[in-house]
Scaffold this motif. Structure first.
Motif, PDB file in Angstrom:
ATOM      1  N   GLY A 191       0.729  -1.357   0.067  1.00 49.17           N
ATOM      2  CA  GLY A 191      -0.023  -0.062   0.073  1.00 49.17           C
ATOM      3  C   GLY A 191       0.954   1.050   0.100  1.00 49.17           C
ATOM      4  N   ILE A 192       2.051   1.135  -0.261  1.00 53.60           N
ATOM      5  CA  ILE A 192       3.097   2.158  -0.479  1.00 53.60           C
ATOM      6  C   ILE A 192       3.716   2.362  -1.637  1.00 53.60           C
ATOM      7  N   LYS A 193       3.704   3.420  -1.989  1.00 52.04           N
ATOM      8  CA  LYS A 193       4.198   3.840  -3.282  1.00 52.04           C
ATOM      9  C   LYS A 193       5.384   4.843  -3.558  1.00 52.04           C
ATOM     10  N   PHE A 194       6.460   4.336  -3.662  1.00 52.18           N
ATOM     11  CA  PHE A 194       7.808   5.319  -3.458  1.00 52.18           C
ATOM     12  C   PHE A 194       7.803   6.164  -5.048  1.00 52.18           C
ATOM     13  N   THR A 195       8.174   7.478  -4.714  1.00 53.84           N
ATOM     14  CA  THR A 195       8.285   8.381  -5.885  1.00 53.84           C
ATOM     15  C   THR A 195       9.652   9.106  -6.116  1.00 53.84           C
ATOM     16  N   PHE A 196       9.945   9.539  -6.815  1.00 54.15           N
ATOM     17  CA  PHE A 196      11.178  10.217  -7.380  1.00 54.15           C
ATOM     18  C   PHE A 196      11.037  11.190  -8.220  1.00 54.15           C
ATOM     19  N   ASP A 197      11.329  12.388  -8.037  1.00 59.76           N
ATOM     20  CA  ASP A 197      11.314  13.410  -9.103  1.00 59.76           C
ATOM     21  C   ASP A 197      12.577  14.277  -9.296  1.00 59.76           C
ATOM     22  N   TYR A 198      13.042  14.712 -10.208  1.00 58.65           N
ATOM     23  CA  TYR A 198      14.246  15.334 -10.461  1.00 58.65           C
ATOM     24  C   TYR A 198      14.081  16.591 -11.724  1.00 58.65           C
ATOM     25  N   TYR A 199      14.363  17.688 -11.408  1.00 55.89           N
ATOM     26  CA  TYR A 199      14.331  18.800 -12.359  1.00 55.89           C
ATOM     27  C   TYR A 199      15.766  19.494 -12.462  1.00 55.89           C
ATOM     28  N   ALA A 200      16.560  19.395 -13.587  1.00 58.45           N
ATOM     29  CA  ALA A 200      17.765  20.066 -13.622  1.00 58.45           C
ATOM     30  C   ALA A 200      17.786  21.219 -14.901  1.00 58.45           C
ATOM     31  N   ASP A 201      18.245  22.250 -14.653  1.00 61.33           N
ATOM     32  CA  ASP A 201      18.305  23.297 -15.387  1.00 61.33           C
ATOM     33  C   ASP A 201      19.905  23.815 -15.728  1.00 61.33           C
ATOM     34  N   VAL A 202      20.252  23.971 -17.039  1.00 60.30           N
ATOM     35  CA  VAL A 202      21.446  24.572 -17.429  1.00 60.30           C
ATOM     36  C   VAL A 202      21.116  26.057 -18.372  1.00 60.30           C
ATOM     37  N   TYR A 203      21.454  27.042 -17.836  1.00 55.61           N
ATOM     38  CA  TYR A 203      21.274  28.253 -18.842  1.00 55.61           C
ATOM     39  C   TYR A 203      22.596  29.044 -19.026  1.00 55.61           C
ATOM     40  N   SER A 204      22.581  29.711 -19.916  1.00 52.13           N
ATOM     41  CA  SER A 204      23.739  30.731 -20.266  1.00 52.13           C
ATOM     42  C   SER A 204      23.146  32.024 -21.174  1.00 52.13           C
ATOM     43  N   ASN A 205      23.915  33.052 -20.625  1.00 54.79           N
ATOM     44  CA  ASN A 205      23.387  34.136 -21.548  1.00 54.79           C
ATOM     45  C   ASN A 205      24.704  34.625 -22.295  1.00 54.79           C
ATOM     46  N   PRO A 206      24.520  34.301 -23.465  1.00 54.50           N
ATOM     47  CA  PRO A 206      25.797  34.586 -24.529  1.00 54.50           C
ATOM     48  C   PRO A 206      25.908  36.226 -24.794  1.00 54.50           C
ATOM     49  N   SER A 207      24.656  36.917 -24.579  1.00 49.99           N
ATOM     50  CA  SER A 207      24.711  38.449 -24.713  1.00 49.99           C
ATOM     51  C   SER A 207      23.861  38.987 -23.902  1.00 49.99           C
ATOM     52  N   GLY A 208      24.031  40.199 -23.608  1.00 50.03           N
ATOM     53  CA  GLY A 208      23.196  40.949 -22.586  1.00 50.03           C
ATOM     54  C   GLY A 208      23.587  40.724 -21.153  1.00 50.03           C
ATOM     55  N   GLY A 209      22.817  41.568 -20.294  1.00 47.84           N
ATOM     56  CA  GLY A 209      23.126  41.517 -18.898  1.00 47.84           C
ATOM     57  C   GLY A 209      24.272  42.070 -18.401  1.00 47.84           C
ATOM     58  N   GLU A 210      24.442  42.154 -17.106  1.00 45.64           N
ATOM     59  CA  GLU A 210      25.618  42.718 -16.535  1.00 45.64           C
ATOM     60  C   GLU A 210      26.953  42.099 -16.764  1.00 45.64           C
ATOM     61  N   ASN A 211      27.161  40.680 -16.774  1.00 48.12           N
ATOM     62  CA  ASN A 211      28.164  39.682 -17.002  1.00 48.12           C
ATOM     63  C   ASN A 211      27.369  38.626 -17.685  1.00 48.12           C
ATOM     64  N   GLN A 212      28.323  37.843 -18.451  1.00 49.76           N
ATOM     65  CA  GLN A 212      27.875  36.518 -19.388  1.00 49.76           C
ATOM     66  C   GLN A 212      28.550  35.409 -18.408  1.00 49.76           C
TER      67      GLN A 212
END
Length: 554
Positions: A191-212
């Motif tokens: 009666g027990i269901k084990f769960t797993f969630d994973y969210y991963a992000d990779v971002y880069s700003n090639p132009s603009g902003g204060e710094n790249q």
């Protein structure tokens, strides 16, 4: 003699017509063979009459009159059947069954399109196509199963439906299916269901902003759902317990903008997350009451639309972000003590009320969720919401909500003077999403739009006073990718006059992302964001952000 023959033929013809009418009115559900037999019964007396009449040259005028009358009578028979639900398939009149405005073609080849209560005489059976939500049980043919690609959920893992790009995924389906099988086996036994969630992000700003630069963030949530109805027979009772591990820094620190670039940029490190009990009560008048109590996030029950979970930017992920800067609102993976009551009516309305504990350090970087006490200096957050889930035109689903919040006892720094604090505030939100079009032959192919507005009037502590947002989702439009989606979104935050000494006006984020659904457990999502007027200041260049995320959920 000739006159006798003509009289006999006429009598036989009248008798056949009478039998034809009685049979057609008594057998509305007859098959194609019965229909063809009826047509032949009408045609045979005509042929016999024509053969007999041809033997006499002197009776040509009489013969012509007789045949004209017989033809009209035969047409009358067929027309009567048409009015009693008959269609014409490739020139052959056949009966059909229209109990729910659907014609059934002969020999069970395929269903005809929807017709009026009187079947269209000219309607012809369409080409054979895949039934909804189904594909051949083994392997799809070399050509597409039908005009639209077959649905992945119904095809075998190796099915390609005529699209070579869908040829397997290097054993990922095998691994995922075995994980799910293990989950289900444990659930059936315990009666027990084990769960797993994973969210991963990779971002880069090639132009603009204060710094790249380039930044990586991720959220990992692991836990279990306990079904007390299965374990001890307590109907509608369940429990959720989970923990989390997060890491990484958001790219906003390098760009210099206000909104969060990555949806997985949250408090880092190991932490205890959820621990709550839920009880569902089915009321005698068909309404439902659900009471949930324990440690949980506010965003699990309030101010969140389903579509938000597919956006890459933190500006609208789970909840439009301005509410976090105007109050101690919590989302994954931050949870505090709380109680939520959801009253679900039979008319698709849900009334929700929530009351949550708010510790002073709930947003601190060292939050671990292991302090289970309730201190005298803790504040509280009260939320109320009305949600409506209508369905228009048969299958166009929507979700609309309006809500508000009020908090007190929790000190928030005043924007104009960080040395002083204000311990109360409030705000409102209204938002909704609506499917506006769906392909009748493939429900996975549809268009959904959404829009909303958050309003936080307490300018002394609310960095953003107004945040409008909108977007559109195109699902199933990419050839050979029936479960993929394209998302376009926009949001603008209008800053309070007390924020940044009134030097900031507004910041806007546009997002374009493509959801590549590898299977029902794993997805990849390339994302492009454009940050216009970062932090509401013209001296920071607009930023182009490229990257993406991976989502795994079991």
């Amino acid at each position: 003699m000739l006159k006798t023959i003509l009289v006999a033929c006429g009598f036989l013809l009248a008798f056949a017509m009478y039998a034809q009418e009685n049979q057609s009115s008594a057998t509305v559900q007859s098959t194609q063979t019965q229909a063809q037999s009826q047509v032949q019964n009408v045609a045979q007396p005509q042929a016999q009459s024509a053969t007999s009449n041809a033997q006499s040259q002197t009776a040509q005028a009489t013969q012509s009159a007789e045949q004209t009358s017989q033809s009209q009578n035969a047409q009358g028979v067929i027309q009567t059947v048409v009015e009693e639900e008959e269609i014409s398939v490739e020139g052959v009149a056949v009966q059909c069954n229209c109990p729910k405005d659907k014609c059934v073609c002969p020999k069970g080849k395929c269903p005809c399109p929807k017709a009026n209560t009187e079947c269209d005489k000219a309607k012809k059976c369409p080409k054979k196509s895949c039934p909804k939500d189904s594909c051949p049980p083994k392997n799809c043919p070399k050509k597409p199963c039908c005009k639209k690609p077959c649905q992945q959920s119904a095809c075998t893992p190796q099915a390609n439906c005529g699209c070579p790009i869908m040829q397997g995924n290097f054993g990922l389906d095998y691994v995922c299916n075995n994980i799910e099988a293990g989950q289900n086996e444990i659930y059936q036994e315990t009666g027990i269901k084990f769960t797993f969630d994973y969210y991963a992000d990779v971002y880069s700003n090639p132009s603009g902003g204060e710094n790249q630069g380039t930044n990586y963030t991720h959220i990992m949530i692991f836990g279990a759902n306990v079904d007390f109805e299965k374990i001890i027979g307590l109907k509608g009772a369940s429990m959720r317990i989970s923990g989390a591990y997060n890491t990484g820094k958001d790219l906003s620190g390098k760009i210099g903008n206000f909104f969060t670039i990555s949806e997985s940029a949250v408090t880092g490190g190991w932490m205890f997350y959820e621990l709550y009990y839920s009880q569902k009560l089915e009321l005698p008048w068909d309404d439902v009451l659900v009471i949930t109590a324990g440690r949980m996030s506010m965003a699990d029950s309030f101010a969140s639309l389903p579509v938000f979970g597919y956006l890459g930017s933190g500006a609208m992920d789970s909840t439009a972000e301005s509410i976090f800067f105007a109050s101690p609102f919590t989302s994954s993976t931050i949870a505090t003590w709380g109680v939520v009551a959801d009253y679900q009516t039979a008319n698709d309305l849900t009334f929700s009320y929530g009351l949550f504990q708010v510790p002073p350090n709930v947003n601190a970087s060292d939050w671990r969720g292991t302090d289970f006490g309730i201190g005298s200096d803790d504040g509280y957050m009260m939320l109320m919401q009305v949600k409506w889930n209508p369905t228009f035109a048969g299958n166009l689903q929507g979700e609309y909500m309006v809500g508000g919040y009020f908090f007190d006892g929790y000190d928030m720094a005043r924007l104009s003077n960080s040395a002083s604090f204000k311990d109360e505030g409030f705000g409102f939100y209204i938002q909704g999403q609506q499917m506006v079009w769906v392909d009748e032959n493939d429900p996975n192919r549809n268009i959904t739009v959404w829009a909303g507005l958050q309003y936080s009037p307490t300018k002394t502590i609310s960095a953003i006073t107004y945040q409008p947002y909108a977007g559109v989702q195109f699902s199933g439009f990419v050839p050979c990718r029936p479960n993929d989606s394209i998302f376009l979104s926009w949001t603008t935050g209008f800053f309070s006059s007390d924020y940044n000494n009134n030097q900031s006006n507004c910041e806007t984020i546009f997002e374009l992302n493509y959801l590549f659904q590898v299977n029902q457990y794993v997805s990849l999502q390339p994302v492009m964001q454009y940050v216009l007027n970062p932090n509401g200041q013209s001296n920071i260049d607009n930023a182009v952000v490229l990257g993406g995320q991976i989502m795994v959920s079991f």
